[in-house]
Design a protein around this motif. Structure first.
Motif, PDB file in Angstrom:
ATOM      1  N   LEU A   5       0.830  -1.210   0.000  1.00 35.78           N
ATOM      2  CA  LEU A   5       0.000   0.000   0.000  1.00 35.78           C
ATOM      3  C   LEU A   5       0.860   1.253   0.000  1.00 35.78           C
ATOM      4  N   LEU A   6       1.933   1.249   0.788  1.00 33.17           N
ATOM      5  CA  LEU A   6       2.825   2.402   0.845  1.00 33.17           C
ATOM      6  C   LEU A   6       3.479   2.638  -0.517  1.00 33.17           C
ATOM      7  N   THR A   7       3.907   1.562  -1.163  1.00 28.72           N
ATOM      8  CA  THR A   7       4.512   1.674  -2.494  1.00 28.72           C
ATOM      9  C   THR A   7       3.502   2.202  -3.502  1.00 28.72           C
ATOM     10  N   LEU A   8       2.285   1.684  -3.466  1.00 26.51           N
ATOM     11  CA  LEU A   8       1.237   2.168  -4.372  1.00 26.51           C
ATOM     12  C   LEU A   8       0.938   3.639  -4.126  1.00 26.51           C
ATOM     13  N   HIS A   9       0.920   4.049  -2.867  1.00 24.70           N
ATOM     14  CA  HIS A   9       0.651   5.447  -2.536  1.00 24.70           C
ATOM     15  C   HIS A   9       1.739   6.356  -3.082  1.00 24.70           C
ATOM     16  N   VAL A  10       2.987   5.968  -2.891  1.00 22.27           N
ATOM     17  CA  VAL A  10       4.101   6.773  -3.397  1.00 22.27           C
ATOM     18  C   VAL A  10       4.073   6.841  -4.921  1.00 22.27           C
ATOM     19  N   LEU A  11       3.832   5.704  -5.572  1.00 20.08           N
ATOM     20  CA  LEU A  11       3.753   5.701  -7.039  1.00 20.08           C
ATOM     21  C   LEU A  11       2.591   6.555  -7.534  1.00 20.08           C
ATOM     22  N   ALA A  12       1.451   6.453  -6.864  1.00 17.61           N
ATOM     23  CA  ALA A  12       0.299   7.272  -7.264  1.00 17.61           C
ATOM     24  C   ALA A  12       0.618   8.746  -7.116  1.00 17.61           C
ATOM     25  N   ALA A  13       1.306   9.104  -6.038  1.00 18.65           N
ATOM     26  CA  ALA A  13       1.665  10.505  -5.829  1.00 18.65           C
ATOM     27  C   ALA A  13       2.603  10.989  -6.922  1.00 18.65           C
ATOM     28  N   ILE A  14       3.576  10.182  -7.278  1.00 14.44           N
ATOM     29  CA  ILE A  14       4.531  10.581  -8.313  1.00 14.44           C
ATOM     30  C   ILE A  14       3.849  10.678  -9.669  1.00 14.44           C
ATOM     31  N   VAL A  15       3.062   9.674 -10.005  1.00 11.73           N
ATOM     32  CA  VAL A  15       2.433   9.617 -11.326  1.00 11.73           C
ATOM     33  C   VAL A  15       1.295  10.620 -11.466  1.00 11.73           C
ATOM     34  N   ALA A  16       0.527  10.849 -10.400  1.00 12.74           N
ATOM     35  CA  ALA A  16      -0.653  11.707 -10.510  1.00 12.74           C
ATOM     36  C   ALA A  16      -0.373  13.159 -10.173  1.00 12.74           C
ATOM     37  N   VAL A  17       0.358  13.405  -9.113  1.00 12.65           N
ATOM     38  CA  VAL A  17       0.536  14.775  -8.647  1.00 12.65           C
ATOM     39  C   VAL A  17       1.690  15.468  -9.359  1.00 12.65           C
ATOM     40  N   GLY A  18       2.740  14.733  -9.647  1.00  9.24           N
ATOM     41  CA  GLY A  18       3.895  15.330 -10.314  1.00  9.24           C
ATOM     42  C   GLY A  18       3.549  16.025 -11.621  1.00  9.24           C
ATOM     43  N   PRO A  19       2.890  15.341 -12.549  1.00 11.72           N
ATOM     44  CA  PRO A  19       2.573  15.992 -13.823  1.00 11.72           C
ATOM     45  C   PRO A  19       1.674  17.215 -13.700  1.00 11.72           C
ATOM     46  N   VAL A  20       0.695  17.188 -12.794  1.00  7.47           N
ATOM     47  CA  VAL A  20      -0.200  18.341 -12.681  1.00  7.47           C
ATOM     48  C   VAL A  20       0.550  19.539 -12.105  1.00  7.47           C
ATOM     49  N   THR A  21       1.464  19.319 -11.185  1.00  7.54           N
ATOM     50  CA  THR A  21       2.211  20.453 -10.641  1.00  7.54           C
ATOM     51  C   THR A  21       3.145  21.043 -11.687  1.00  7.54           C
ATOM     52  N   VAL A  22       3.786  20.191 -12.476  1.00  4.88           N
ATOM     53  CA  VAL A  22       4.692  20.690 -13.508  1.00  4.88           C
ATOM     54  C   VAL A  22       3.908  21.403 -14.614  1.00  4.88           C
ATOM     55  N   ALA A  23       2.837  20.770 -15.099  1.00  9.15           N
ATOM     56  CA  ALA A  23       2.049  21.376 -16.179  1.00  9.15           C
ATOM     57  C   ALA A  23       1.408  22.684 -15.733  1.00  9.15           C
ATOM     58  N   ALA A  24       0.905  22.719 -14.501  1.00  5.44           N
ATOM     59  CA  ALA A  24       0.296  23.948 -14.001  1.00  5.44           C
ATOM     60  C   ALA A  24       1.330  25.062 -13.884  1.00  5.44           C
ATOM     61  N   SER A  25       2.548  24.709 -13.499  1.00  6.04           N
ATOM     62  CA  SER A  25       3.615  25.709 -13.397  1.00  6.04           C
ATOM     63  C   SER A  25       4.056  26.225 -14.761  1.00  6.04           C
ATOM     64  N   MET A  26       4.003  25.372 -15.763  1.00  2.00           N
ATOM     65  CA  MET A  26       4.420  25.765 -17.113  1.00  2.00           C
ATOM     66  C   MET A  26       3.362  26.591 -17.834  1.00  2.00           C
ATOM     67  N   PHE A  27       2.107  26.488 -17.403  1.00  2.00           N
ATOM     68  CA  PHE A  27       1.001  27.119 -18.116  1.00  2.00           C
ATOM     69  C   PHE A  27       1.120  28.643 -18.200  1.00  2.00           C
ATOM     70  N   PRO A  28       1.281  29.385 -17.076  1.00  2.00           N
ATOM     71  CA  PRO A  28       1.297  30.856 -17.181  1.00  2.00           C
ATOM     72  C   PRO A  28       2.384  31.402 -18.120  1.00  2.00           C
TER      73      PRO A  28
END
Length: 153
Positions: A5-28
């Protein structure tokens, strides 16, 4: 089971949250560059960044769900660091849904109508994106450090 579960949580955080933070930062900055570059290509880039933000925001729902399952399996559901993380996650989601995505859509409408993007609008979007990113960075640190954790990690 806990490690899975811990591994799945970390992977989900990397795969799901990482791209949205990077893309949102690149948008403006990408939106501000549209008039100075080839309009059609630049607008396509901005549209892609917005689509990434929308899609990964939806996928990001899995992160707190897996986090709660992991916390339950670890027996730390009542820990202060976890409650704080849950509150910060809710705040980050609120900022994304209420401020970042709608302002991205407004800028996209301006760009697709061949209207120039107001500098103040893109700066305001960058501010909300920064708040979103700081909230997620804080949650990430709390999940790694886990203050008061008895697991030794």
């Amino acid at each position: 089971m806990t490690k899975i579960l811990l591994t799945l949580h970390v992977l989900a955080a990397i795969v799901a949250v990482g791209p949205v933070t990077v893309a949102a930062s690149m948008f403006p900055p990408a939106a501000r560059r549209v008039p100075a570059t080839d309009g059609a290509v630049a607008v396509g880039t901005v549209q892609l960044l917005h689509r990434i933000c929308r899609v990964y925001a939806g996928i990001g729902v899995s992160v707190p769900v897996l986090g709660l399952a992991t916390a339950l399996a670890m027996g730390v559901l009542g820990s202060g660091w976890l409650i704080t993380s849950i509150a910060l996650t809710a705040a980050a989601a609120g900022v994304l849904v209420a401020f970042v995505l709608p302002r991205q859509e407004e800028l996209l409408e301006q760009l697709t109508a061949d209207k120039p993007v107001e500098h103040s609008a893109s700066v305001q979007l960058a501010m909300f994106t920064g708040i979103f990113n700081v909230l997620w960075a804080t949650v990430t640190v709390l999940m790694i450090v886990r203050p008061g954790s008895t697991t030794g990690a």
